[in-house]
Design a protein around this motif. Structure first.
Motif, mmCIF file in Angstrom:
data_model
loop_
_atom_site.group_PDB
_atom_site.id
_atom_site.type_symbol
_atom_site.label_atom_id
_atom_site.label_comp_id
_atom_site.label_asym_id
_atom_site.label_seq_id
_atom_site.Cartn_x
_atom_site.Cartn_y
_atom_site.Cartn_z
ATOM 1 N N LEU A 252 0.845 -1.208 0.000
ATOM 2 C CA LEU A 252 0.000 0.000 0.000
ATOM 3 C C LEU A 252 0.875 1.251 0.000
ATOM 4 N N LEU B 290 -0.621 5.404 1.660
ATOM 5 C CA LEU B 290 -0.461 5.585 3.098
ATOM 6 C C LEU B 290 0.160 6.950 3.372
ATOM 7 N N LEU C 233 -4.476 5.122 5.943
ATOM 8 C CA LEU C 233 -4.872 4.905 4.554
ATOM 9 C C LEU C 233 -5.243 6.234 3.901
ATOM 10 N N VAL D 231 -9.646 -2.091 0.910
ATOM 11 C CA VAL D 231 -8.243 -2.451 1.145
ATOM 12 C C VAL D 231 -7.891 -3.712 0.342
#
Ligand code: GLU
Length: 298
Positions: free
Chosen positions: A86, A92, A146, A213
């Motif tokens: 990610l 992030l 996130l 996600v």
């Protein structure tokens, strides 16, 4: 392969509501020719000996599962790899806020619909370096949040239908280095080839974030079925203080295992006194979808 699962947190004994959800998850998986897998979510809220007792209670009511039980704490490496993925995708950002700062900023008028006010989302690098250094002086590390590319995400729930929720800037790694449920649940469900998540409906609102996600990690988004909770007579979720609510307490109060199963399945609209006989009659379309008010025998 396709599988359903049960994923208890070993924070204490399971109560009859937890056992009922597990029974539904098991029957739903088995009746749709899926495997059924078990995962002990032991990365926080762990009480010594609780996992073994939970698994024993599940077996006693007739639930079986395929393959070895997965202990989430053994999966740290895979969880870190997912976080890195990610990060590499630019999804992030570091957050330096304390809980208090977030609460204060969220109640400000510019807070917006998301609970995290976005304080650290777009800081210039020199400010980041300063805030990182300030935290380090206090022996703390930034959390990782996130940065979603979408405002909301939709999942399919077999009981609730299409469910759409805003995607917040959720914490995926806390300041203390632990990885958050919304990340690890996704990584481990995919690892165990889970394509059907049946669990209690207090987690319904988390499903879109988790599915999003999964999407960003290139993993299959499962189908969900969020089962109504078991509540006490006051309408609150069932808890230990309500009386005899765990299997052991119910057996001590004079019930036997068939009685426990009968009560659980009757609340779902079926008649069965064992897991096997429940599987024979289980039909999601006929399942009672109202919360069950449980009156403990003592
Ligand atoms: N471990 C969580 C709990 O016991 C459930 C997680 C899930 O089913 O996704 O509350």
């Amino acid at each position: 392969m396709a599988a359903g699962r049960y994923a208890p947190s070993p924070s204490g004994d399971l109560h009859i509501g937890n056992l009922r959800t597990a029974l539904v998850a098991w029957a739903w998986a088995r009746s749709t020719n899926r495997d059924f897998v078990m995962r002990v979510e032991d990365i926080d809220r762990v009480r010594e000996g609780a996992a073994a007792r939970q698994l024993e209670d599940l077996r006693r009511i007739g639930i079986d599962w395929d393959g070895p039980t997965l202990y989430q704490s053994s999966r740290r490496r895979a969880h870190e790899d997912a976080l890195d993925k990610l990060q590499d995708k630019g999804l992030l950002f570091e957050c330096y806020c304390s809980r208090r700062e977030i609460a204060e900023a969220s109640s400000a008028p510019h807070g917006g619909p998301r609970t995290y006010p976005g304080t650290c989302a777009d800081l210039p690098e020199d400010v980041r370096a300063r805030r990182r250094a300030e935290l380090a002086l206090q022996g703390r590390h930034p959390a990782m949040r996130l940065r979603p590319r979408v405002d909301s995400w939709t999942v399919m729930d077999e009981l609730a239908g299409e469910v759409t929720e805003p995607i917040d800037y959720v914490v995926l790694r806390r300041g203390d280095g632990t990885l958050a449920y919304n990340l690890v649940v996704v990584v481990d469900d995919a690892f165990q080839e889970v394509d059907q998540v049946v669990r209690a409906d207090d987690l319904l609102f988390t499903a879109p974030t988790q599915a999003y996600v999964a999407h960003e990690l290139g993993l299959t988004e499962p189908v969900y079925a969020h089962v109504p909770l078991v509540i006490n007579e006051a309408g609150d979720r069932l808890a230990k203080r309500d009386g005899a609510v765990t299997l052991r307490e119910l057996l001590d109060a004079g019930w036997n295992v068939p009685r426990v199963v009968r009560e659980m399945t009757a609340s779902l609209g079926f008649e069965a006194d064992s897991a096997a006989s429940f599987l024979d009659v289980f039909d999601p379309a006929r399942m009672n979808r109202k919360p069950w008010i449980f009156r403990p025998p003592v």
